[in-house]
Structure formats: C-alpha cells, structure tokens
Design an enzyme around this catalytic site. Structure first.
Site, short mmCIF file in Angstrom:
data_model
loop_
_atom_site.label_atom_id
_atom_site.label_comp_id
_atom_site.label_asym_id
_atom_site.label_seq_id
_atom_site.Cartn_x
_atom_site.Cartn_y
_atom_site.Cartn_z
N GLU A 197 27.88 32.87 -11.61
CA GLU A 197 26.85 33.34 -12.53
C GLU A 197 27.25 32.96 -13.96
OE1 GLU A 197 26.04 37.47 -11.31
OE2 GLU A 197 24.44 36.68 -10.01
C1 HEC Z 1 22.80 33.49 -12.78
C2 HEC Z 1 21.79 34.52 -12.71
C3 HEC Z 1 22.14 35.91 -13.12
C4 HEC Z 1 22.72 36.33 -14.31
C5 HEC Z 1 23.21 35.47 -15.45
C6 HEC Z 1 22.73 37.77 -14.27
N1 HEC Z 1 22.17 38.22 -13.11
FE1 HEC Z 1 21.78 40.14 -12.63
N2 HEC Z 1 21.38 39.58 -10.76
C7 HEC Z 1 21.29 38.29 -10.31
C8 HEC Z 1 21.20 38.29 -8.86
C9 HEC Z 1 21.06 37.06 -7.97
C10 HEC Z 1 21.27 39.64 -8.46
C11 HEC Z 1 21.29 40.17 -7.02
C12 HEC Z 1 22.69 39.96 -6.46
C13 HEC Z 1 22.98 40.78 -5.22
O1 HEC Z 1 22.27 41.74 -4.93
O2 HEC Z 1 23.96 40.47 -4.54
C14 HEC Z 1 21.35 40.43 -9.69
C15 HEC Z 1 21.33 41.82 -9.73
C16 HEC Z 1 21.23 42.54 -10.90
C17 HEC Z 1 20.90 43.96 -11.00
C18 HEC Z 1 20.59 44.89 -9.84
C19 HEC Z 1 19.12 45.20 -9.74
C20 HEC Z 1 18.78 45.89 -8.46
O3 HEC Z 1 17.66 46.39 -8.31
O4 HEC Z 1 19.61 45.94 -7.54
C21 HEC Z 1 20.94 44.28 -12.33
C22 HEC Z 1 20.66 45.64 -12.95
C23 HEC Z 1 21.32 43.09 -13.05
N3 HEC Z 1 21.46 42.06 -12.16
C24 HEC Z 1 21.58 43.03 -14.41
C25 HEC Z 1 22.23 41.95 -15.00
C26 HEC Z 1 22.91 42.00 -16.29
C27 HEC Z 1 23.03 43.20 -17.18
C28 HEC Z 1 23.41 40.73 -16.52
C29 HEC Z 1 24.27 40.25 -17.68
C30 HEC Z 1 25.53 40.95 -17.89
C31 HEC Z 1 23.01 39.92 -15.38
N4 HEC Z 1 22.34 40.71 -14.47
C32 HEC Z 1 23.25 38.55 -15.28
C33 HEC Z 1 21.28 37.18 -11.10
C34 HEC Z 1 21.83 37.13 -12.37
#
Ligand code: HEC
Ligand code: HEC
Length: 358
Positions: free
Chosen positions: A149
């Site tokens: 990521e």
């Molecule tokens: C490269 C893409 C990417 C980036 C950059 C990213 N995310 Fe995500 N995020 C995802 C993905 C894909 C998932 C689901 C992963 C899993 O469930 O295993 C996720 C899951 C989440 C969730 C959970 C939501 C739920 O309903 O379960 C949250 C809240 C979240 N991210 C916040 C953030 C925050 C805050 C940041 C920065 C610090 C961030 N993400 C950076 C792709 C990204």
C-alpha cells in the site's frame, strides 16, 4: 389489580415506550410519530444515521485534532513514494473508495481486496473485510507501512513527519500539553478523529425512518419491503445497514469461484476458527450506489448483479427481475449528504526533508 386493569397498565406502558422511541433517536434528534406501517416495520431493523460526526471513545475531537487528521489523511508523503495518500484509495469524490476491483499501491502493486468505503466506517463494529482491526485508530496503523500500500518503513514515518517543519505546530495544537506530540499513536488518533467526521446523514431513507413517508417513492418502498421480507436485513441492519456482524459468503449456496477465490479465507485468518472460513464483515450498504465495484474481490460492477448474487448465495433465492430492480431502487435511497471536507494545505518540505523513493 384484576386482569383487565393489568392489561390497561401494560398498554399504557407500551404506548409510553412507543411514544419515546418515535420521538428521539439516541442523539436526541426528532423522529416524528407515524402510522405508516412500512416506516414502523423499518424502524425495528434500521436506525437513521445521526447528523454530525460519529464519536470514538477516548478521543476528544477538537477542531485542531480533526484538521491535523485531515492533513495526514491527505498527505502522500506518508508513503515511501510520496505519491499515495489514504485519500488515493479512499477518495471523497468516489464515495470514500477508489472505484477499482483491487487498489493500486506502491510501485503499481495490486492488493488482494477491494477498498471498502471510509464513509460512516466509525459505525462499524470492527474494520477491514475480516475485522482484524478493532477500530479506526487501530486500522490507521496498517496501510502506512503495508509494503503493497503506502510502503513507508515503520521507522521512517516519524522522522519524515519531523522533517517537514510545519507539522511541529500542527501536532502541538492538536495535542496540547504533549511534550513529544509527533508520535505514531498520535498520527493514528488524528486520522481516526478525522474519519469519524466522514459521515453521510440525510439520505432519503433516513428521512423516511424519521417519519417522512414521502421520502421514498413506490419502487423504493417495494424494494425496502422486499429487502426486509426476503431476509437481507438479517445481516444488513442497524445504523450502517451492515458493519455489525460477520457472515459466511455463501450461507445458502456457494458463490461463483471468481467471487470467492479459495486463497482468501476471510475471518478464519484472524480467529483460526473453522466456522469462520470464508466469513467476512457484512459491509455497510450506505452510499452503495457510489462504490462499485462490489464484494471483497471487487469483481461485480453493477448493483443489479450484486443483489442477484446475494439473494442466491445468502438466501438461496432467485428473485424476479422486477424485485431486483425494486431492491436496487431502495439501495439508491441510502446515498446521503457527502462530507463537505476541504482539501487541506499541507506544510511544505524543506531542503532537509526526507526525499521520496521511486
Ligand atoms: C493502496 C490503497 C489503500 C491505501 C493507500 C489505504 N487504504 Fe484503506 N483500505 C484499502 C483496502 C484494499 C482495504 C481493505 C483491506 C482488507 O480488508 O484486508 C482498506 C481498508 C480500510 C478501512 C476499513 C474499512 C472497513 O469498512 O472495513 C479503513 C477505515 C481504511 N482503509 C482507512 C485508510 C486510511 C486511514 C489510510 C491511510 C493511512 C488508508 N486506508 C490507506 C486500500 C487502501
Ligand atoms: C447471511 C448474511 C447476509 C445476507 C442475508 C445478505 N447479505 Fe449482502 N453481504 C453479506 C456479506 C458477508 C457480504 C460481503 C461478501 C464478500 O464480498 O465477501 C455482503 C455484500 C453485499 C453487497 C456488496 C457490498 C459491497 O460494498 O461490496 C450488497 C450490495 C449486498 N450484500 C446486498 C444484499 C441484499 C440486497 C441482500 C438480500 C437479497 C443481502 N445482501 C443479503 C451478508 C449478507
């Protein structure tokens, strides 16, 4: 007291209780009393999204803390390449998601799952598809150092922030009295406090639940009824129409292999409990019309198909096309007012700041 009198007393109590629950939700917002049988039935299973930010126990969301959270959420310099902010995969313009099957991270690498929306995530009982983070604060620690990521080495996050002069002031204001405020725990707290503001109240369905029978048209009403009668609400319920429990994908019949690749075992990876194999957090259906593609694989690009798959895999039913369209009409009534968040001006780098890697 004779039987009749008892009956009258309990009826009075019932009336009182009914009156209270139909006047206020837990935040004290007005909910009109109504005779509309569908509204009354819906209130048994769903709750309107409160206006205003959600709350996280133990976090005092001052304007300074939320402003810092917005900066960190939007700052690509929290990634090794200085290119990928949280907002890259959870965009406010795209319903809090990224409109891709699986996200693109560091050096064009694909993650294994679809990015869920951050909108209203504060109302989920756990975070990630498998619930491996207990809340938003814990979740925020994951992506920054996740190698596919944002790929920022864990020991580089704080030196990078400290090398950008303007952050000293922003952290000091957000954490008054903290002698060394630029710490990873504070980064996570600030991001979580900001995310708790990313809520979408006032969807047509919220207005309906609050007593405005006109807020849903005929197709939406039929769709809501069918959503409840068929049993969708057994899993997609509460304030977030999901986010409150785990369920096997394929309770009634197995999903097609491309929607449930065997290598992703879901919640089993967290609990090692055989019963949790291929179980996932039931996703919120709020703003679902804005966040295609669907499912943890992101392989389904339209809501009609997602609803058809759900009816088959979770309920063992093949719904007529008219019923699918009605449910989709209802799901579209779950789009609320999108957060009015501003693009923050980030503190500039100095000559001595940590440089990006390619
Ligand atoms: C490269 C893409 C990417 C980036 C950059 C990213 N995310 Fe995500 N995020 C995802 C993905 C894909 C998932 C689901 C992963 C899993 O469930 O295993 C996720 C899951 C989440 C969730 C959970 C939501 C739920 O309903 O379960 C949250 C809240 C979240 N991210 C916040 C953030 C925050 C805050 C940041 C920065 C610090 C961030 N993400 C950076 C792709 C990204
Ligand atoms: C037994 C629990 C259960 C029932 C019943 C159920 N769902 Fe789901 N729903 C889930 C789970 C779990 C997922 C996530 C599946 C995955 O991708 O792994 C999901 C995903 C969805 C999605 C995609 C959400 C997204 O963000 O990708 C939609 C849309 C949906 N359900 C609608 C419905 C409808 C409509 C019904 C009734 C016809 C229904 N669901 C019945 C558990 C359930």
């Amino acid at each position: 007291m004779n039987k009749f009198a008892l009956g009258v007393v309990s009826m009075a109590i019932l009336a009182l209780a009914g009156c209270q629950s139909s006047n206020q939700n837990e935040k004290g917002e007005a909910i009109a009393s109504t005779n509309d049988a569908l509204i009354l039935a819906a209130r048994e299973q769903f709750k309107p999204l409160p206006d205003g930010p959600g709350e996280i126990a133990g976090i005092n969301a001052t304007p300074e803390l939320v402003a810092l959270g917005n900066m960190l959420y939007s700052d690509p310099r929290l990634s090794a390449s200085h290119t990928i902010a949280c907002a890259a995969c959870h965009s406010m313009g795209l319903g809090g998601a990224d409109a891709r099957s699986t996200s693109l991270g560091h050096r064009w690498q694909h993650g294994g799952r679809n990015a869920p929306t951050v909108l209203n995530a504060v109302y989920n009982t756990a975070q990630f598809w498998d619930g491996r983070a207990k809340d938003l604060t814990e979740q925020a620690g994951g992506p920054i150092s996740n190698p596919i990521e944002m790929a920022m080495p864990a020991d580089q996050v704080i030196p990078t922030l400290k090398s950008i002069p303007g952050y000293a002031d922003a952290f000091a204001k957000a954490f008054p009295g903290d002698k060394d405020p630029i710490r990873i725990a504070n980064v996570q707290t600030a991001i979580a406090a900001y995310e708790a503001t990313l809520v979408t109240p006032n969807a047509p369905f919220d207005r309906f639940l609050k007593g405005d029978a006109q807020a849903l048209g005929q197709a939406e009403r039929r769709g809501l009824k069918s959503f409840m009668d068929n049993g969708c609400a057994a899993c997609h319920s509460g304030v977030n129409m999901g986010g409150g429990m785990y369920a096997k994908f394929g309770v009634a019949s197995p999903p097609p292999a491309d929607l449930l690749p065997p290598g992703d075992v879901g919640r089993f990876a967290v609990t090692k409990d055989e019963a949790d194999r291929y179980s996932y957090k039931v996703p919120t259906l709020r703003n679902i019309a804005l966040t295609a593609p669907y499912f943890h694989t992101g392989k389904v690009w339209n809501l009609d198909e997602a609803v058809t798959v759900m009816a088959k895999t979770q309920l063992g039913k093949t719904l007529p096309q008219q019923e699918v369209s009605d449910i989709v009409a209802f799901l579209k009534s779950l789009t609320g007012d999108q957060p009015k968040t501003s693009v923050p001006v980030l503190p500039p780098v100095a000559g001595t700041s940590v440089r990006p890697v390619d």
